[in-house]
Write an enzyme that holds these catalytic residues in place. Structure first.
Site, PDB file in Angstrom:
ATOM      1  N   THR A  67       0.669  -1.648  -0.266  1.00 21.67           N
ATOM      2  CA  THR A  67       0.042   0.098  -0.553  1.00 21.67           C
ATOM      3  C   THR A  67       0.999   1.417   0.059  1.00 21.67           C
ATOM      4  O   THR A  67       0.293   2.451  -0.526  1.00 21.67           O
ATOM      5  CB  THR A  67      -0.824   0.110   1.045  1.00 21.67           C
ATOM      6  OG1 THR A  67       0.031   0.032   2.217  1.00 21.67           O
ATOM      7  CG2 THR A  67      -1.761  -1.117   1.322  1.00 21.67           C
ATOM      8  N   LYS A 138      -4.804  12.034   9.818  1.00 17.12           N
ATOM      9  CA  LYS A 138      -4.311  12.954  10.185  1.00 17.12           C
ATOM     10  C   LYS A 138      -5.633  14.007   9.095  1.00 17.12           C
ATOM     11  O   LYS A 138      -5.803  14.845   9.294  1.00 17.12           O
ATOM     12  CB  LYS A 138      -2.936  13.253   9.435  1.00 17.12           C
ATOM     13  CG  LYS A 138      -2.672  14.787   8.584  1.00 17.12           C
ATOM     14  CD  LYS A 138      -1.653  15.059   8.475  1.00 17.12           C
ATOM     15  CE  LYS A 138      -1.317  16.537   7.923  1.00 17.12           C
ATOM     16  NZ  LYS A 138       0.809  16.166   7.088  1.00 17.12           N
ATOM     17  N   HIS A 279     -11.900   0.547  54.814  1.00 16.41           N
ATOM     18  CA  HIS A 279     -10.505   1.302  54.368  1.00 16.41           C
ATOM     19  C   HIS A 279      -9.207   0.815  53.753  1.00 16.41           C
ATOM     20  O   HIS A 279      -8.495   1.629  54.895  1.00 16.41           O
ATOM     21  CB  HIS A 279     -10.586   2.440  56.194  1.00 16.41           C
ATOM     22  CG  HIS A 279     -11.300   2.793  56.294  1.00 16.41           C
ATOM     23  ND1 HIS A 279     -11.851   4.101  57.161  1.00 16.41           N
ATOM     24  CD2 HIS A 279     -12.724   3.652  55.708  1.00 16.41           C
ATOM     25  CE1 HIS A 279     -12.934   4.629  57.558  1.00 16.41           C
ATOM     26  NE2 HIS A 279     -14.038   4.294  56.380  1.00 16.41           N
ATOM     27  N   ARG A 445       5.760  -0.794  66.521  1.00 19.02           N
ATOM     28  CA  ARG A 445       5.299  -1.869  66.310  1.00 19.02           C
ATOM     29  C   ARG A 445       4.269  -2.204  67.475  1.00 19.02           C
ATOM     30  O   ARG A 445       3.744  -3.610  67.822  1.00 19.02           O
ATOM     31  CB  ARG A 445       6.014  -2.740  66.179  1.00 19.02           C
ATOM     32  CG  ARG A 445       6.067  -4.183  66.026  1.00 19.02           C
ATOM     33  CD  ARG A 445       6.481  -4.935  65.088  1.00 19.02           C
ATOM     34  NE  ARG A 445       7.066  -4.194  63.690  1.00 19.02           N
ATOM     35  CZ  ARG A 445       5.730  -4.630  63.184  1.00 19.02           C
ATOM     36  NH1 ARG A 445       5.107  -5.034  62.761  1.00 19.02           N
ATOM     37  NH2 ARG A 445       6.203  -3.716  61.857  1.00 19.02           N
TER      38      ARG A 445
END
Length: 521
Positions: A67, A138, A279, A445
């Site tokens: 093409t 385009k 959550h 912790r």
């Protein structure tokens, strides 16, 4: 604008192309085509002209050039509003092309095929296709460009209305889609080529480009004053493996976050299991012989926090489980499926969102080079591989004098799975079948230990605990021991490991070390 009278069709993905071409032919549109597309149309009896007849030049180089010719690209790129362009077409005997239907070689699929060699992948780099798509996009004011087979019915319906049906807005939408199509394609080629040059780039490319498509827009983000959108990857993976919402209100931003976390956690269990997420932290996890038993055990951990939660199940939801769920206000239930009886029961909760989605596959995500964990920071992104691999309890080391008994070992494995999905610093107290207390998101912790103990609504005596990272001091372990915890699993690796082990031995605790932490910030 002149009515569409000539179309060029050249597609690798041939879904629906024969029916589409027949529809175009019925509208009196002349069809041009190439290669395999042309052969398929001819075999189906659709009148079509070969591109080589238009160019008066054969396809060469094994189809690499067919093409790329002025009689094709001139016909696509000529600006119909410029008389000098139209004059040049007449001068050179070029007929305009008003519709370009092109999709590209399957580069991604070939590159992912482990049996494909370098030369085979190179051959899947499309040249003529992107040129035609970009040219048509385009010049979209005069040329319609179609790259998605799913758009064929809409295009036919539009063309049947005549030139008035082809609006400027539609032309721009199709052009935008076309440029996204070629951008995504070029991105895949560049990413693959970089992997060949730098194997590490398969995980962390030098230039990370996200190819995402907007799925929908929740009403707002984490808070009502924030806007939000959900994007999905363009490779067909689908959100949550491809979910289907069976009923309920629109999903919110926070629903989506919690559902993702809950699905990942519940998938770690082989037996029937339920995760209740709130959550982005689990507030209850249970396992059992049935989904309903697992649900009751998960709910017992913290029924107060479970109000307004997201629930994930790794089994088909049945009537008994559904009836249990209707006793509580739940935002979302996600499961591999729902049987007919459960759908009947849950339909009484009109706002409850039911999501049918495949079980989360951690192994598939871990091996997927496009599955990075991304976090936004000002001006950029942090990227890391996902924390998806399953842990092997057989690799854990017992650091204490006392080894865990079988019941404790089973409970430790459950708690260790859960702690992976809890925000750091994280402590999970549990028994063989359920979580008992969860301490999440604490700055120290020892505070996480106090919180886990304080949240417990079930008996702690004889339970076990998991810590997502090492104990920097013995104090956290001592808090757990004083509450009745009898065995602890933690990564180890602290400078004071010996002090922590000594504290465990002093209280006759079993202490296992995994050698791997699971921070989740």
């Amino acid at each position: 604008m002149k009515q569409i009278s000539r179309a060029l069709i050249s597609v690798f993905d041939k879904r629906g192309i024969v029916d589409f071409a027949r529809g175009l032919e019925r509208l009196g549109i002349e069809l041009l085509s190439t290669g395999g597309t042309c052969r398929d149309l001819e075999a189906a009896g659709v009148p079509v002209t070969r591109v080589s007849e238009v160019t008066e030049f054969p396809e060469i180089l094994n189809g690499r050039v067919k093409t790329l010719h002025p009689r094709i690209h001139g016909g696509i790129l000529a600006d119909r509003t410029k008389s000098e362009h139209l004059a040049e077409l007449d001068q050179h005997g070029i007929t305009p092309i008003d519709l370009v239907v092109v999709n590209l070689y399957p580069f991604r699929e070939t590159a992912r095929d482990p049996s494909a060699d370098f030369d085979q992948v190179i051959e899947m780099i499309d040249i003529g296709g992107p040129c035609m798509v970009r040219a048509a996009a385009k010049n979209h004011r005069g040329v319609l460009v179609v790259v998605d087979p799913n758009d064929y019915p809409m295009i036919l319906e539009t063309l049947e209305k005549g030139e008035d049906g082809v609006s400027d807005e539609l032309r721009r939408q199709l052009a935008l889609k076309a440029f996204h199509h070629t951008k995504s394609y070029d991105q895949a080629v560049a990413g693959w080529l970089e992997e060949q040059l730098e194997p590490m780039a398969s995980r962390f490319p030098t230039r990370l480009t996200l190819d995402l498509e907007r799925e929908f827009e929740p009403r707002y983000g984490e808070n009502p004053h924030q806007q939000a959108a959900l994007y999905r990857r363009c490779d067909g993976q689908g959100i949550f493996g491809g979910f289907l919402q069976l009923q309920g209100k629109e999903l919110s931003f926070n629903n989506l976050l919690d559902t993702d976390a809950a699905r990942q956690l519940v998938a770690l269990f082989d037996e029937p299991a339920i995760v209740i997420m709130k959550h982005n932290n689990p507030c209850g996890v249970g396992r059992g012989d049935t989904a309903s038993q697992a649900y009751r055990r998960a709910l017992e951990c913290d029924p107060t926090s479970a109000f307004g939660s997201v629930v994930a199940c790794n089994r088909v939801v049945d009537r008994e489980t559904a009836e249990e769920m209707t006793q509580l206000f739940i935002e979302v239930v996600a499961a591999p499926d729902f049987d007919e009886d459960s759908l009947e029961v849950l339909s009484s909760k009109k706002n409850l969102r039911l999501l049918r989605c495949p079980t989360f596959k951690s192994e598939a995500r871990q091996s997927d080079p496009e599955s990075l964990d991304l976090r936004s920071v000002e001006g950029g992104m942090l990227a890391q591989t996902g924390d998806q691999n399953r842990d092997e309890p057989s690799d854990w080391a017992c650091a204490s004098r006392r080894k865990p008994i079988a019941r404790e070992q089973s409970a430790l494995e459950l708690a260790w799975k859960v702690v992976r999905q809890v925000k750091s610093n994280a402590i999970v107290i549990g028994n063989e079948n359920q979580t008992v207390g969860i301490g999440a998101g604490q700055m120290s912790r020892v505070d996480a230990c106090h919180l886990a103990v304080g949240k417990a609504q079930l008996e702690i005596g004889g339970c076990v605990a998991a810590s997502d990272a090492f104990f920097p001091f013995p104090d956290g372990l001592e808090v757990l021991a004083e509450a009745g915890v009898r065995a602890v699993v933690q990564p180890g690796g602290s400078k004071r490991d010996s002090e922590v082990i000594e504290a465990a031995d002093a209280r006759d605790l079993a202490l296992l070390m995994t050698g791997r932490r699971h921070f989740k910030h």
